[in-house]
Design a protein around this motif. Structure first.
Motif, PDB file in Angstrom:
ATOM      1  N   ARG A   1      13.503  21.434 -35.505  1.00  0.00           N
ATOM      2  CA  ARG A   1      13.421  22.358 -36.642  1.00  0.00           C
ATOM      3  C   ARG A   1      13.483  23.803 -36.179  1.00  0.00           C
ATOM      4  NH1 ARG A   1       9.126  25.034 -38.833  1.00  0.00           N
ATOM      5  NH2 ARG A   1       9.362  25.733 -40.987  1.00  0.00           N
ATOM      6  N   MET A   2      12.806  24.132 -35.075  1.00  0.00           N
ATOM      7  CA  MET A   2      12.819  25.499 -34.586  1.00  0.00           C
ATOM      8  C   MET A   2      14.189  25.884 -34.046  1.00  0.00           C
ATOM      9  SD  MET A   2      10.710  27.930 -34.760  1.00  0.00           S
ATOM     10  CE  MET A   2       9.147  27.068 -34.954  1.00  0.00           C
ATOM     11  N   ARG A   3      14.886  24.941 -33.443  1.00  0.00           N
ATOM     12  CA  ARG A   3      16.246  25.235 -32.982  1.00  0.00           C
ATOM     13  C   ARG A   3      17.161  25.566 -34.166  1.00  0.00           C
ATOM     14  NH1 ARG A   3      15.454  20.702 -29.419  1.00  0.00           N
ATOM     15  NH2 ARG A   3      16.920  19.446 -30.639  1.00  0.00           N
ATOM     16  N   ARG A   4      16.959  24.862 -35.290  1.00  0.00           N
ATOM     17  CA  ARG A   4      17.746  25.172 -36.489  1.00  0.00           C
ATOM     18  C   ARG A   4      17.435  26.587 -36.991  1.00  0.00           C
ATOM     19  NH1 ARG A   4      16.348  19.877 -38.307  1.00  0.00           N
ATOM     20  NH2 ARG A   4      14.859  20.816 -39.774  1.00  0.00           N
ATOM     21  N   GLU A   5      16.172  26.965 -36.954  1.00  0.00           N
ATOM     22  CA  GLU A   5      15.775  28.303 -37.393  1.00  0.00           C
ATOM     23  C   GLU A   5      16.457  29.365 -36.525  1.00  0.00           C
ATOM     24  OE1 GLU A   5      12.311  28.763 -39.794  1.00  0.00           O
ATOM     25  OE2 GLU A   5      14.111  27.668 -40.416  1.00  0.00           O
ATOM     26  N   VAL A   6      16.466  29.133 -35.217  1.00  0.00           N
ATOM     27  CA  VAL A   6      17.078  30.094 -34.297  1.00  0.00           C
ATOM     28  C   VAL A   6      18.576  30.194 -34.545  1.00  0.00           C
ATOM     29  CG1 VAL A   6      17.601  30.552 -31.866  1.00  0.00           C
ATOM     30  CG2 VAL A   6      15.285  29.846 -32.526  1.00  0.00           C
ATOM     31  N   ARG A   7      19.237  29.075 -34.724  1.00  0.00           N
ATOM     32  CA  ARG A   7      20.684  29.107 -34.974  1.00  0.00           C
ATOM     33  C   ARG A   7      21.002  29.828 -36.278  1.00  0.00           C
ATOM     34  NH1 ARG A   7      20.372  23.392 -33.186  1.00  0.00           N
ATOM     35  NH2 ARG A   7      21.096  23.289 -31.025  1.00  0.00           N
ATOM     36  N   ARG A   8      20.157  29.648 -37.260  1.00  0.00           N
ATOM     37  CA  ARG A   8      20.346  30.365 -38.528  1.00  0.00           C
ATOM     38  C   ARG A   8      20.248  31.871 -38.294  1.00  0.00           C
ATOM     39  NH1 ARG A   8      16.781  29.414 -44.058  1.00  0.00           N
ATOM     40  NH2 ARG A   8      17.493  31.279 -45.180  1.00  0.00           N
ATOM     41  N   ALA A   9      19.262  32.278 -37.479  1.00  0.00           N
ATOM     42  CA  ALA A   9      19.104  33.706 -37.181  1.00  0.00           C
ATOM     43  C   ALA A   9      20.304  34.245 -36.419  1.00  0.00           C
ATOM     44  CB  ALA A   9      17.819  33.924 -36.367  1.00  0.00           C
ATOM     45  N   GLU A  10      20.833  33.446 -35.501  1.00  0.00           N
ATOM     46  CA  GLU A  10      21.982  33.905 -34.710  1.00  0.00           C
ATOM     47  C   GLU A  10      23.231  34.106 -35.575  1.00  0.00           C
ATOM     48  OE1 GLU A  10      20.851  31.882 -30.388  1.00  0.00           O
ATOM     49  OE2 GLU A  10      22.019  30.745 -31.859  1.00  0.00           O
ATOM     50  N   ARG A  11      23.312  33.434 -36.724  1.00  0.00           N
ATOM     51  CA  ARG A  11      24.456  33.604 -37.623  1.00  0.00           C
ATOM     52  C   ARG A  11      24.231  34.722 -38.642  1.00  0.00           C
ATOM     53  NH1 ARG A  11      23.914  27.876 -37.723  1.00  0.00           N
ATOM     54  NH2 ARG A  11      22.937  28.032 -39.791  1.00  0.00           N
ATOM     55  N   SER A  12      23.050  35.321 -38.633  1.00  0.00           N
ATOM     56  CA  SER A  12      22.700  36.321 -39.638  1.00  0.00           C
ATOM     57  C   SER A  12      23.022  37.731 -39.136  1.00  0.00           C
ATOM     58  CB  SER A  12      21.214  36.223 -39.978  1.00  0.00           C
ATOM     59  OG  SER A  12      20.427  36.631 -38.870  1.00  0.00           O
ATOM     60  N   ASP A  13      22.729  38.718 -39.991  1.00  0.00           N
ATOM     61  CA  ASP A  13      23.010  40.109 -39.635  1.00  0.00           C
ATOM     62  C   ASP A  13      21.809  40.760 -38.949  1.00  0.00           C
ATOM     63  OD1 ASP A  13      21.433  39.961 -41.891  1.00  0.00           O
ATOM     64  OD2 ASP A  13      22.282  41.759 -42.820  1.00  0.00           O
ATOM     65  N   VAL A  14      21.279  40.114 -37.922  1.00  0.00           N
ATOM     66  CA  VAL A  14      20.134  40.627 -37.160  1.00  0.00           C
ATOM     67  C   VAL A  14      20.622  41.172 -35.824  1.00  0.00           C
ATOM     68  CG1 VAL A  14      17.958  40.046 -36.017  1.00  0.00           C
ATOM     69  CG2 VAL A  14      18.507  39.042 -38.226  1.00  0.00           C
ATOM     70  N   GLU A  15      20.153  42.357 -35.480  1.00  0.00           N
ATOM     71  CA  GLU A  15      20.417  42.937 -34.170  1.00  0.00           C
ATOM     72  C   GLU A  15      19.096  43.013 -33.395  1.00  0.00           C
ATOM     73  OE1 GLU A  15      22.288  46.687 -34.583  1.00  0.00           O
ATOM     74  OE2 GLU A  15      24.060  45.902 -35.625  1.00  0.00           O
ATOM     75  N   VAL A  16      19.144  42.681 -32.131  1.00  0.00           N
ATOM     76  CA  VAL A  16      17.927  42.637 -31.313  1.00  0.00           C
ATOM     77  C   VAL A  16      18.072  43.567 -30.122  1.00  0.00           C
ATOM     78  CG1 VAL A  16      16.419  41.193 -29.889  1.00  0.00           C
ATOM     79  CG2 VAL A  16      17.398  40.267 -32.004  1.00  0.00           C
TER      80      VAL A  16
ATOM     81  N   ARG B   1      15.147  34.604 -40.444  1.00  0.00           N
ATOM     82  CA  ARG B   1      14.406  33.965 -39.340  1.00  0.00           C
ATOM     83  C   ARG B   1      14.421  34.835 -38.079  1.00  0.00           C
ATOM     84  NH1 ARG B   1      13.991  31.729 -43.641  1.00  0.00           N
ATOM     85  NH2 ARG B   1      13.754  29.458 -43.941  1.00  0.00           N
ATOM     86  N   ALA B   2      14.093  36.114 -38.261  1.00  0.00           N
ATOM     87  CA  ALA B   2      14.152  37.061 -37.142  1.00  0.00           C
ATOM     88  C   ALA B   2      13.108  36.761 -36.076  1.00  0.00           C
ATOM     89  CB  ALA B   2      13.967  38.486 -37.665  1.00  0.00           C
ATOM     90  N   VAL B   3      11.901  36.355 -36.480  1.00  0.00           N
ATOM     91  CA  VAL B   3      10.832  36.141 -35.500  1.00  0.00           C
ATOM     92  C   VAL B   3      11.123  34.953 -34.589  1.00  0.00           C
ATOM     93  CG1 VAL B   3       8.384  35.604 -35.202  1.00  0.00           C
ATOM     94  CG2 VAL B   3       9.088  37.337 -36.866  1.00  0.00           C
ATOM     95  N   PRO B   4      11.541  33.787 -35.101  1.00  0.00           N
ATOM     96  CA  PRO B   4      11.926  32.714 -34.177  1.00  0.00           C
ATOM     97  C   PRO B   4      13.003  33.134 -33.180  1.00  0.00           C
ATOM     98  CG  PRO B   4      11.678  31.834 -36.388  1.00  0.00           C
ATOM     99  CD  PRO B   4      11.569  33.323 -36.510  1.00  0.00           C
ATOM    100  N   LEU B   5      13.941  33.960 -33.618  1.00  0.00           N
ATOM    101  CA  LEU B   5      14.974  34.434 -32.696  1.00  0.00           C
ATOM    102  C   LEU B   5      14.360  35.281 -31.587  1.00  0.00           C
ATOM    103  CD1 LEU B   5      17.920  34.844 -31.850  1.00  0.00           C
ATOM    104  CD2 LEU B   5      18.041  36.755 -33.474  1.00  0.00           C
ATOM    105  N   LEU B   6      13.415  36.153 -31.936  1.00  0.00           N
ATOM    106  CA  LEU B   6      12.764  36.982 -30.921  1.00  0.00           C
ATOM    107  C   LEU B   6      12.018  36.121 -29.912  1.00  0.00           C
ATOM    108  CD1 LEU B   6      11.297  39.883 -33.108  1.00  0.00           C
ATOM    109  CD2 LEU B   6      13.264  39.999 -31.567  1.00  0.00           C
ATOM    110  N   TYR B   7      11.307  35.112 -30.396  1.00  0.00           N
ATOM    111  CA  TYR B   7      10.567  34.236 -29.489  1.00  0.00           C
ATOM    112  C   TYR B   7      11.521  33.504 -28.550  1.00  0.00           C
ATOM    113  CZ  TYR B   7       5.956  34.699 -31.682  1.00  0.00           C
ATOM    114  OH  TYR B   7       4.741  35.163 -32.117  1.00  0.00           O
TER     115      TYR B   7
END
Length: 383
Positions: A194-209, A307-313
């Motif tokens: 489930r967490m891997r899905r959250e991260v992949r969703r964030a990677e497809r979004s308009d989030v810059e890190v 899902r910005a926070v899971p991506l940061l983690y």
């Protein structure tokens, strides 16, 4: 068993009358007779020895270094009370410790560390014997402070907790991710589906890190932290004014700035931006083979949909793997809470990290009863 103050290091005087006054916080040497033989105690601990032992001890946490003690003393009413123990057989260890400035010793609290400052405990490259561990706690029991406390790291509890005769045990835990095998192994075997899905969703979004290791983003993080306080107060059914006062007192902006300045590359602020606005952030501390998630904050309206926070983690864990860290400490959370479950999604396992406490008066128990009563009154809920 006696305690003697020594003169120069070469001295071996055991005259009880040799005790003499030292300037405040000036190094003092004592010779103590213990079940493990004679031991020399130097306080405050010499920094060069402390750094040497921290470099050799593979389990040293970021919060067990002299820099961490310096941050305490620079941002709170603390003084260096660290102790170097040298035993007859050549074993050396440092116990990080702070006391309170401008407080009579009988009302003092000497702790490793005070609440909210994380794990302390002995720094020692080699396994100590039960007799040596007992000698350290017997020495601490002789201190005149009202309270003496030591928060152990998980690797130490087997020997040290059993040696703390006369100390009560406060249960604490910390959740840690095993980084053995590198990030590929962590991603495939430990981070949940489930967490891997959250991260992949964030990677497809308009989030810059971006990651800042200079302290430049301290004010930006703290603005997010203030926004998080509002959300936490609502979740925990806590009056906002009380939540703001409590949270900012426990974690003032100057404390974060001090830690970022002193730790340098060892303090990373990971920031997620969305449409040019800060959405979420986390702070990771690092020393040797250990990384620690220290603080996190977010603007939920911006961060949660993408899902910005899971991506940061995920990025912080990968960064720790690339730095050859062995563990990623995600900190303490209430058992079976939503926060504990979130961390478990990244493969974090729970380990006991008890706090050993000795008090001349039961002030901690009274404080716990007061806090419990207030929580019941406001119907406080753990996140």
């Amino acid at each position: 068993m006696g305690t003697w103050v020594l003169g120069p290091r070469a001295s071996s005087s055991r005259d009880p009358g040799a005790r003499r006054e030292k300037p405040v916080n000036a190094p003092a040497e004592l010779l103590i007779d213990t079940p493990a033989g004679l031991a020399r105690v130097t306080t405050p601990a010499p920094r060069d020895v402390w750094w040497e032992l921290a470099g050799k001890d593979p389990d040293t946490n970021p919060s067990q270094t002299p820099l961490w003690l310096d941050c305490l003393c620079a941002t709170g009413p603390y003084r260096d009370a660290s102790r170097l123990y040298e035993f007859e057989r050549g074993r050396r260890l440092v116990l990080p410790l702070v006391g309170r400035r401008r407080r009579p010793r009988i009302l003092d609290a000497e702790e490793s560390w005070p609440a909210q400052w994380g794990i302390g405990g002995p720094v020692c490259p080699e396994s100590v014997s039960p007799a040596e561990a007992r000698a350290v706690f017997a020495d601490l029991a002789r201190l005149r402070a009202l309270r003496v406390a030591v928060r152990l790291r998980p690797a130490d509890q087997a020997v040290w907790a059993d040696a703390a005769t006369g100390f009560s045990l406060e249960p604490h835990m910390t959740q840690m991710v095993d980084l053995d095998g590198g990030f590929g192994a962590v991603w495939e075997r430990r981070i949940g589906r489930r967490m891997r899905r959250e991260v992949r969703r964030a990677e497809r979004s308009d989030v810059e890190v971006e990651v800042d290791r200079t302290g430049r983003l301290v004010p930006v993080f703290y603005d997010l932290y203030r926004k998080s306080i509002v959300r936490w107060a609502e979740q925990q059914h806590e009056p906002l004014a009380l939540a703001r006062r409590r949270r900012t007192r426990e974690f003032p902006e100057k404390r974060l700035a001090e830690v970022a300045a002193r730790l340098g590359d060892g303090c990373a602020i990971w920031m997620a931006w969305r449409a040019g606005e800060p959405a979420g952030a986390c702070i990771v501390l690092r020393h040797g083979g250990h990384a620690k998630m220290w603080r996190s904050a977010m603007d939920r309206e911006l961060a949660h949909p993408v899902r910005a926070v899971p991506l940061l983690y995920r990025l912080a864990i990968e960064d720790a793997c690339e730095a050859s860290c062995r563990t990623f400490d995600m900190g303490e959370s209430a058992p079976r809470s939503s926060l504990a479950e979130f961390k478990a999604g990244f493969g974090a396992e729970s380990f006991r990290s008890p706090r050993l406490l000795r008090e001349r008066l039961p002030v901690s128990a009274a404080d716990r009863r007061l806090r419990t009563a207030v929580k019941r009154l406001i119907r406080f809920q753990d996140p």
